[in-house]
Enzyme design. Sequence first.
Site, mmCIF file in Angstrom:
data_model
loop_
_atom_site.group_PDB
_atom_site.id
_atom_site.type_symbol
_atom_site.label_atom_id
_atom_site.label_comp_id
_atom_site.label_asym_id
_atom_site.label_seq_id
_atom_site.Cartn_x
_atom_site.Cartn_y
_atom_site.Cartn_z
ATOM 1 N N SER A 98 -1.737 13.750 -14.133
ATOM 2 C CA SER A 98 -3.069 13.908 -14.697
ATOM 3 C C SER A 98 -3.320 15.338 -15.151
ATOM 4 O O SER A 98 -2.842 16.304 -14.556
ATOM 5 C CB SER A 98 -4.143 13.490 -13.693
ATOM 6 O OG SER A 98 -5.420 13.898 -14.129
ATOM 7 N N ASP A 132 0.867 -1.179 0.000
ATOM 8 C CA ASP A 132 0.000 0.000 0.000
ATOM 9 C C ASP A 132 0.905 1.231 0.000
ATOM 10 O O ASP A 132 1.649 1.463 0.958
ATOM 11 C CB ASP A 132 -0.888 -0.037 1.241
ATOM 12 C CG ASP A 132 -1.843 1.153 1.326
ATOM 13 O OD1 ASP A 132 -1.717 2.081 0.504
ATOM 14 O OD2 ASP A 132 -2.697 1.147 2.228
ATOM 15 N N LYS A 169 -3.358 16.231 -7.152
ATOM 16 C CA LYS A 169 -2.572 16.047 -8.363
ATOM 17 C C LYS A 169 -1.817 17.333 -8.721
ATOM 18 O O LYS A 169 -0.679 17.285 -9.196
ATOM 19 C CB LYS A 169 -3.475 15.616 -9.525
ATOM 20 C CG LYS A 169 -3.862 14.151 -9.483
ATOM 21 C CD LYS A 169 -2.639 13.247 -9.667
ATOM 22 C CE LYS A 169 -3.020 11.798 -9.838
ATOM 23 N NZ LYS A 169 -1.835 10.937 -10.026
ATOM 24 N N TYR A 193 -9.711 14.993 -6.553
ATOM 25 C CA TYR A 193 -8.632 14.350 -7.300
ATOM 26 C C TYR A 193 -7.643 15.385 -7.835
ATOM 27 O O TYR A 193 -6.421 15.233 -7.737
ATOM 28 C CB TYR A 193 -9.232 13.548 -8.459
ATOM 29 C CG TYR A 193 -8.230 12.824 -9.311
ATOM 30 C CD1 TYR A 193 -7.425 11.817 -8.792
ATOM 31 C CD2 TYR A 193 -8.099 13.136 -10.672
ATOM 32 C CE1 TYR A 193 -6.506 11.142 -9.584
ATOM 33 C CE2 TYR A 193 -7.188 12.459 -11.469
ATOM 34 C CZ TYR A 193 -6.396 11.465 -10.933
ATOM 35 O OH TYR A 193 -5.494 10.800 -11.719
#
Length: 685
Positions: free
Chosen positions: A570, A490, A587, A583
Amino acid sequence: MKNLWIESDAEAMVAAYAAKGVDRDLALRVYTTRLLGGDPRLVLHGGGNTSVKLTATDLVGDTWDVLCVKGSGWDMAVIEPAGLPAVKLAPLLKARSLERLSDEDMVALQRANLIDPGSPNPSVETLLHAFLPHKFVDHTHSTAVLAIVDQGEDSEALIAKVFGPKMGYVPYIKPGFDLAKAAAEIYDRDPSVEGLILDKHGIFTFAETAKEAYGLMIHWVTVAEDYVTANRKPAAPRAPLPASLAEPAAIAPMLRGAVAARYPEGRIERMVSDFRTSPAILDFLARADLDRLAARGVSTPDLSIRIKTGPVVLPSPDAADLAGYRIAAGKAIADYVQDYERYFTENDARDDVRRTMLDPMPRLSLVPGLGMFGHGRTLKDARIASDVGEMWIEAVSGAEAIGDFRPLAKSDLFELEYWSLEQAKLAGNKPKPLTGQVALITGGAGAIGAATAKLFAANGAHVVVVDLDAAKAAETAKAAGNASIGVGGDVTSPDDVRAAFDQAVATYGGVDIVVSNAGAAWEGGIGEIDDALLRRSFELNFFAHQTVAQNAVRLFKEQKTGGTLLFNTSKQAVNPGPKFGAYGLPKAATLFLSRQYALEYGAIGVRSNAVNADRIRSGLLTDDMINSRSKARGLSEKDYMSGNLLGLEVTADHVAQAFLHHALAERTTGDVTTVDGGNIAAVLR
């Protein structure tokens, strides 16, 4: 040494090959070749060869007497009939009348007389096999025999004492035409011998059946083993060790960096390392005279192709002074390099042949108290170096037990290491762009991670695929190939991240490229989203990247060969979408994280770049999310996935290509590459 011939197994192999149209004698030749090749004390990574004399039909239907002899590149432990190419025997026998035959002409002669022109090159010792009259001929580099032949000026007398009149003595001659003629003449003087002992080289046995020739090899090797056992001197004095030894993992990255070859234009040729230890290894490395033995060289000349002029001896690492160890180990390797350069210069000057010096870095490092590290441009090569190291230790131990280890002089060794035939092999073995490098990829079992792992491995890298799903990580690594490995973990757990890097060090010695790719997306209006969910997103999409990068830089600083950090950031980092702030925010932070690493670690050769990808079908952008995002933008799913300036859907393979570009762009750092088919709103400015 145990004779492993089992009649039922031999007959089963004969029957199996008979069904494929293979001659009985050739099937038995395969059987005993595998028996010999399966024991590293006899045959190791290309050393040794076997043959059988038969008749064979060529492509136009003519029948010839042939010599089926081990072909170049075949492993004796798993050889097939195709690995014993048939060569017309008469032209080989005719060559014996020649006064001289160059190595290149010898190879041409052998290739010109192959029954199947597509066969691999026959062994360099083909003529020796041909000139001996027996149907079956076996040759090995037995470590026990090497213990006898690797002695001083009295080796011939010792060979006669140990083996008696049933074995002929052949002084050292470089393998090829001259050795073949000399060995045949010695046999002709006494055809009653059951084999030949080649000084500083190995042993041949021969007979009219496969079983007998193999049995003679086992018998005479056992004679050598028994002599060593019965005549052992007292144990050599031991050298002291530090009170607290460092672990192998603590020194592996610095050693890997120390053996990397550096060139004036800034190019670095990295190697991977294979650590090996055992009670036998530790016992040998504890000798007080280890430096003397290592300096003597290799136990049989063909090992020079694997570990050059021999191993380097490094100091024992004191856990309390790793900084001092770096300096001491670096000096030992620098001294080895200097000695190798002198060895090349002095021996190269003996004739007018134009040669290019091979890289002078050691391929085997001995570390008293810990074990040894094999080094190679690939993990296979590193493991071969370690295998060779174990057999070198066994041969040297035996030689020292009964006398004084005196292998072939390095001046003679040079002729083999820089042999035109070996140089030709090396010239044809062009490395791939990422050969020698280790890449660790997080989120490695996902679409982008798997595509990147496959592409990096295809370009020569060994890949550590890290994923939350350990089984999928292993599956992805296997699919990528090139001895890649999968590790479960993880990335939001600092312990799991450290464990993944530790596994990379344990397997390959370090890491050179990191693709920090793991991530996940959650939807929701930024003003209403649950705070715990936002923090969870930051843990995975920002802080995990920081943890991964920190571990990478820790190793980069130890290796001192630079390194590459690649972040999947991204397009959300620069072009936020509605209800995607949870998100996009982390990022965006990760994009600036990549620039911060470029700023702060460029001075030590670390390059840090980012890839902004958009709308890639993956575990993150699932079919359900594609449906949701297309509706949020008022588009059909098709128009959403190809909604870019090029009107084309972008795939995980395209993102992988961008990561590869950055891995190879040696003068680029702080860059962001967009992979979205063209989204003018996401263009950086």
